[in-house]
Design an enzyme around this catalytic site. Sequence first.
Site, PDB file in Angstrom:
ATOM      1  N   ASP A  83      16.469  -6.085  -7.446  1.00  0.00           N
ATOM      2  CA  ASP A  83      17.744  -5.500  -7.877  1.00  0.00           C
ATOM      3  C   ASP A  83      18.665  -6.498  -8.581  1.00  0.00           C
ATOM      4  O   ASP A  83      18.403  -7.702  -8.580  1.00  0.00           O
ATOM      5  CB  ASP A  83      18.492  -4.974  -6.642  1.00  0.00           C
ATOM      6  N   LYS A 114      20.286  -1.659 -11.382  1.00  0.00           N
ATOM      7  CA  LYS A 114      21.153  -0.635 -11.985  1.00  0.00           C
ATOM      8  C   LYS A 114      22.555  -1.172 -11.873  1.00  0.00           C
ATOM      9  O   LYS A 114      23.039  -1.394 -10.780  1.00  0.00           O
ATOM     10  CB  LYS A 114      21.072   0.691 -11.205  1.00  0.00           C
ATOM     11  N   MET A 153      31.396  -0.963  -3.959  1.00  0.00           N
ATOM     12  CA  MET A 153      31.311  -0.321  -5.279  1.00  0.00           C
ATOM     13  C   MET A 153      32.659   0.281  -5.698  1.00  0.00           C
ATOM     14  O   MET A 153      32.705   1.355  -6.302  1.00  0.00           O
ATOM     15  CB  MET A 153      30.224   0.778  -5.265  1.00  0.00           C
TER      16      MET A 153
HETATM   17  C1  LIG Z   1      24.555  -0.525  -4.110  1.00  0.00           C
HETATM   18  S1  LIG Z   1      25.566  -1.376  -2.965  1.00  0.00           S
HETATM   19  C2  LIG Z   1      24.315  -2.113  -1.998  1.00  0.00           C
HETATM   20  C3  LIG Z   1      24.795  -2.738  -0.722  1.00  0.00           C
HETATM   21  C4  LIG Z   1      23.714  -3.497   0.022  1.00  0.00           C
HETATM   22  N1  LIG Z   1      22.629  -2.659   0.403  1.00  0.00           N
HETATM   23  C5  LIG Z   1      24.249  -4.235   1.247  1.00  0.00           C
HETATM   24  O1  LIG Z   1      23.890  -3.915   2.374  1.00  0.00           O
HETATM   25  O2  LIG Z   1      25.018  -5.186   1.037  1.00  0.00           O
HETATM   26  C6  LIG Z   1      26.143  -2.706  -3.972  1.00  0.00           C
HETATM   27  C7  LIG Z   1      27.569  -3.092  -3.645  1.00  0.00           C
HETATM   28  O3  LIG Z   1      27.599  -3.996  -2.549  1.00  0.00           O
HETATM   29  C8  LIG Z   1      28.663  -4.910  -2.713  1.00  0.00           C
HETATM   30  N2  LIG Z   1      28.110  -6.273  -2.765  1.00  0.00           N
HETATM   31  C9  LIG Z   1      26.835  -6.605  -2.554  1.00  0.00           C
HETATM   32  N3  LIG Z   1      26.677  -7.939  -2.580  1.00  0.00           N
HETATM   33  C10 LIG Z   1      27.893  -8.469  -2.819  1.00  0.00           C
HETATM   34  C11 LIG Z   1      28.390  -9.792  -2.959  1.00  0.00           C
HETATM   35  N4  LIG Z   1      27.591 -10.856  -2.838  1.00  0.00           N
HETATM   36  N5  LIG Z   1      29.700  -9.968  -3.191  1.00  0.00           N
HETATM   37  C12 LIG Z   1      30.533  -8.917  -3.290  1.00  0.00           C
HETATM   38  N6  LIG Z   1      30.123  -7.632  -3.184  1.00  0.00           N
HETATM   39  C13 LIG Z   1      28.826  -7.413  -2.936  1.00  0.00           C
HETATM   40  C14 LIG Z   1      29.389  -4.516  -3.984  1.00  0.00           C
HETATM   41  O4  LIG Z   1      30.421  -3.618  -3.626  1.00  0.00           O
HETATM   42  C15 LIG Z   1      28.297  -3.821  -4.753  1.00  0.00           C
HETATM   43  O5  LIG Z   1      28.828  -2.947  -5.723  1.00  0.00           O
END
Ligand SMILES: C[S@@+](CC[C@H](N)C(=O)[O-])C[C@H]1O[C@@H](n2cnc3c(N)ncnc32)[C@H](O)[C@@H]1O
Length: 257
Positions: A39, A61, A174
């Site tokens: 991803d 995506k 998100m």
């Molecule tokens: C599709 S979701 C997936 C979340 C993932 N499965 C999790 O458990 O962290 C993606 C969102 O997670 C958040 N995100 C993930 N990694 C991040 C990071 N290192 N810093 C800030 N936001 C993060 C953001 O809001 C991003 O838009």
Amino acid sequence: MIKSKKARISLIGAGPGSSDLITRRGFRLLQSADVILYDALISKELLSEIDERIPKIYVGKRCNAHSYTQDSINSLLVEKAFECGHVVRLKGGDPFVFGRASEEIEYAENFGIPVTVVPGVTSAIAVPQSQGIPVTKRGVSSSFWVMTATKKDNSFSEDLKLAAQSSSTMVILMGVRKFNAIIKTVATYKGNNTPFALIQNGTLVNETCVLGILGEGLEAFKKVDITQPGIIVIGNVVSEHPAFFEEELQRVLHDYI
Ligand SMILES: C[S@@+](CC[C@H](N)C(=O)[O-])C[C@H]1O[C@@H](n2cnc3c(N)ncnc32)[C@H](O)[C@@H]1O
């Protein structure tokens, strides 16, 4: 006669960003991959630790820049499993937190392909933690609510309004592009003085954090790069951030001068 490898899929949570925040189980399985589908938020450093002969296919995506649709990811997973054997589907954070893992599992299982899921450290907890913000704290907040700002049809989430009426810490994923609408809505329930943090690139060397109170959020948001994903934390636990009172004091002094 060469026996072809058995098709199987491992859905692995890579953790919140930093390459050493994957679990030992996840890393062990990752090393046994015949092909990796990864991803947008997967660390390049982590991928560089895997044999360079293993194909690594980016299927991320990102807002308005879809390289793959969910349907094409599902098909590719199955196709690669039959062609190569062990497919590792590497996902940011935990696969079961806004990860669309269930759709991939269901699709693969319809082809009789076994799927293993390895949990990961979710960004919902680890990213606030990286800034010294606990999602719960005795006497401050006894629960947290992880949500997204918008639903599948892009409408505003009702859960956001419900959470804003509770005493729960709100952890919004998100939501960067909807920041203004989010803080405006939440402030109507929780009040303008409620602390918030917006953290981007959490657990990475370029991690950033904007702190403030909802009533002054729009001003603080001017510093934010809206092309980067981020996490918004709203609630009194944010005042546990080591710089929270310092930043507030600076703001008050600045206004006074
Ligand atoms: C599709 S979701 C997936 C979340 C993932 N499965 C999790 O458990 O962290 C993606 C969102 O997670 C958040 N995100 C993930 N990694 C991040 C990071 N290192 N810093 C800030 N936001 C993060 C953001 O809001 C991003 O838009």
